[in-house]
Design a protein around this motif. Structure first.
Motif, PDB file in Angstrom:
ATOM      1  N   ASP A 165       0.842  -1.195   0.000  1.00  0.00           N
ATOM      2  CA  ASP A 165       0.000   0.000   0.000  1.00  0.00           C
ATOM      3  C   ASP A 165       0.879   1.248   0.000  1.00  0.00           C
ATOM      4  N   THR A 233      -7.725   9.007  11.332  1.00  0.00           N
ATOM      5  CA  THR A 233      -8.082   8.578   9.973  1.00  0.00           C
ATOM      6  C   THR A 233      -7.700   9.614   8.927  1.00  0.00           C
ATOM      7  N   ASP A 286     -12.926   2.584  10.801  1.00  0.00           N
ATOM      8  CA  ASP A 286     -13.083   2.494   9.345  1.00  0.00           C
ATOM      9  C   ASP A 286     -12.667   3.811   8.706  1.00  0.00           C
ATOM     10  N   TYR A 287     -12.016   3.726   7.544  1.00  0.00           N
ATOM     11  CA  TYR A 287     -11.729   4.933   6.764  1.00  0.00           C
ATOM     12  C   TYR A 287     -11.441   4.533   5.326  1.00  0.00           C
ATOM     13  N   VAL A 288     -11.321   5.517   4.475  1.00  0.00           N
ATOM     14  CA  VAL A 288     -10.994   5.277   3.071  1.00  0.00           C
ATOM     15  C   VAL A 288      -9.601   5.816   2.815  1.00  0.00           C
ATOM     16  N   ALA A 289      -8.703   4.954   2.336  1.00  0.00           N
ATOM     17  CA  ALA A 289      -7.320   5.340   2.076  1.00  0.00           C
ATOM     18  C   ALA A 289      -7.235   6.293   0.890  1.00  0.00           C
ATOM     19  N   SER A 290      -6.069   6.885   0.713  1.00  0.00           N
ATOM     20  CA  SER A 290      -5.888   7.876  -0.347  1.00  0.00           C
ATOM     21  C   SER A 290      -6.132   7.305  -1.741  1.00  0.00           C
ATOM     22  N   SER A 291      -5.989   6.006  -1.910  1.00  0.00           N
ATOM     23  CA  SER A 291      -6.227   5.358  -3.201  1.00  0.00           C
ATOM     24  C   SER A 291      -7.704   5.122  -3.462  1.00  0.00           C
ATOM     25  N   GLY A 292      -8.550   5.353  -2.443  1.00  0.00           N
ATOM     26  CA  GLY A 292      -9.965   5.040  -2.542  1.00  0.00           C
ATOM     27  C   GLY A 292     -10.306   3.678  -1.969  1.00  0.00           C
ATOM     28  N   LYS A 293      -9.293   2.959  -1.524  1.00  0.00           N
ATOM     29  CA  LYS A 293      -9.486   1.628  -0.953  1.00  0.00           C
ATOM     30  C   LYS A 293     -10.034   1.732   0.463  1.00  0.00           C
ATOM     31  N   PRO A 294     -11.141   1.032   0.771  1.00  0.00           N
ATOM     32  CA  PRO A 294     -11.661   1.078   2.139  1.00  0.00           C
ATOM     33  C   PRO A 294     -10.789   0.258   3.085  1.00  0.00           C
ATOM     34  N   ARG A 296     -10.989  -1.394   6.851  1.00  0.00           N
ATOM     35  CA  ARG A 296     -11.948  -1.726   7.901  1.00  0.00           C
ATOM     36  C   ARG A 296     -11.252  -1.814   9.253  1.00  0.00           C
TER      37      ARG A 296
END
Length: 404
Positions: A165, A233, A286-294, A296
């Motif tokens: 990642d 996050t 939970d959050y969404v990474a900079s790539s858009g990948k969730p 959990r």
């Protein structure tokens, strides 16, 4: 107008983990740059393209981020039972100097492949297929790193399906072992230099915060995200566009540097931007990474964000990951509390680009915590090889004995 010709220096541009930098063999540098000093620093700063008031590194090899403004010098081993010496320099984007005070854990993954490809490792030890073990002496901090480099048909294998990642494309996996990563050489001391797992850190203009100050991989000060008004996050824009928060984090870093014995006054922190690092942690969410990948919460043990050269790192520095794993393994630290407490030998944490798993073997010996080894996987790849061109006037003042 200067008419000096450009210097032409053999070099390799490499990615290592989530960083990239310009690699040199010591023997390929001009004679004046084969020894430490202002002339060498002036040359390498100009290679990167600093100082750049525009913050773009348009006229150099730097990438205008802390992850891509790096230089590495590789030389024959100065310590028995090692294959190579690895010296790392961090170049500030807007600064006219190099910080040699620490290691880059990400670029450490590129040292083994470089050493094999450039003849530093005995060819008899390189298998036709399998893994070649490279023992690296990290000259900045006086520590051993063992790299397990994949080899195919007698050559370093760079392509593969290992995903990291923070890196867009998969590559071959390289496992790194950081041996005895605590105690940072000449600046070092115990793993916990103040003798406490948690400190009440009084920071001028900020207040008093609970903090863990640790030397493991790199000196780091860890604080709770909530104490900063964060939740852990955050991605880069939320931190890097908040000048007040960045100033607060720098004040914490400077105060911690004094408490750790790295400097004797907070005013000297600006001249040592590489170390210590400052990071903040929080329980899983939970959050969404900079790539858009969730990401959990159920897939991670904690959240971690770290500042590198005054900005939030886009992923996680390798050396800071070692510190996270070590602190997480020791009950009572700020990091361990965020991970839910208890003892552990590995931790998976969430960072801005995704997740990372790092192992650490820590133990209590007569009331003193030690760590024997930290392990993580990275990947590396040669991006370009050939020769760097550097304007002659960039170093002429130092070569002639005058100053700027």
């Amino acid at each position: 107008m200067s008419t000096l010709p450009q210097l032409r220096i053999p070099a390799t541009y490499m990615r290592g983990g989530t960083s990239k930098g310009v690699f040199f063999r010591l023997q390929d540098l001009p004679g004046f740059a084969q020894v430490p000093g202002k002339a060498r620093d002036a040359l390498l700063v100009r290679v990167i393209g600093s100082p750049d008031p525009y913050g773009k590194h348009t006229d150099g090899m730097g990438g205008a981020t802390s992850s891509t403004s790096k230089v590495v010098i590789i030389s024959p081993p100065s310590v028995p039972d090692h294959d190579v010496d690895y010296l790392y320099g961090q170049v500030p984007i807007d600064g006219d100097f190099i910080d040699w005070s620490g290691n880059c854990g990400n670029l450490s993954s590129a040292v083994g492949p470089f050493a094999i490809a450039n003849g530093f490792v005995d060819p008899a030890r390189v298998p036709r297929d399998g893994h070649c073990t490279v023992r690296i002496w990290q000259a900045n901090i006086g520590k051993t790193i063992v790299a397990h480099v994949p080899v195919h048909e007698g050559q370093v294998q760079e392509t593969g399906d290992f995903e990291l990642d923070g890196v867009a494309f998969p590559a071959a996996e390289i496992q790194l072992e950081f041996l005895d990563p605590a105690d940072e050489g000449e600046d070092g001391g115990a793993m916990f230099p103040t003798g406490h797992l948690v400190e009440a850190l009084e920071v001028a203009g900020v207040g008093t915060l609970e903090a863990t100050l640790i030397n493991a991989g790199v000196p780091v000060v860890f604080v709770d995200a909530a104490a900063l008004g964060c939740d852990g996050t955050e991605l880069q824009p939320a931190i890097n566009e908040d000048k007040a928060l960045l100033a607060k984090l720098e004040a914490i870093r400077a105060t911690a540097a004094v408490r750790m014995g790295l400097i004797d006054d907070v005013s000297k922190a600006a001249a040592r931007p590489l170390t210590p690092k400052v990071a903040f942690v929080a329980p899983p969410a939970d959050y969404v990474a900079s790539s858009g990948k969730p990401v959990r919460a159920s897939d991670i043990d904690l959240l971690a964000r770290a500042i590198s050269m005054g900005k939030l790192h886009h992923a996680m520095m390798g050396t800071a990951a070692v510190a996270i794993a070590t602190a997480a393994a020791i009950p009572g630290t700020v990091v361990n509390r965020a991970a839910g407490g208890g003892e552990r030998e590995a931790v998976r944490f969430g960072h801005p680009s995704g997740t990372l798993r790092v192992g650490a073997q820590a133990r209590d010996v007569d009331g003193v915590w030690t760590v024997t080894k930290a392990i993580m996987s990275r990947s590396a790849r040669v991006l370009m090889e050939g020769a760097i061109r550097v304007p002659g006037e960039a170093v002429e003042a130092y070569r002639s004995g005058s100053t700027r």
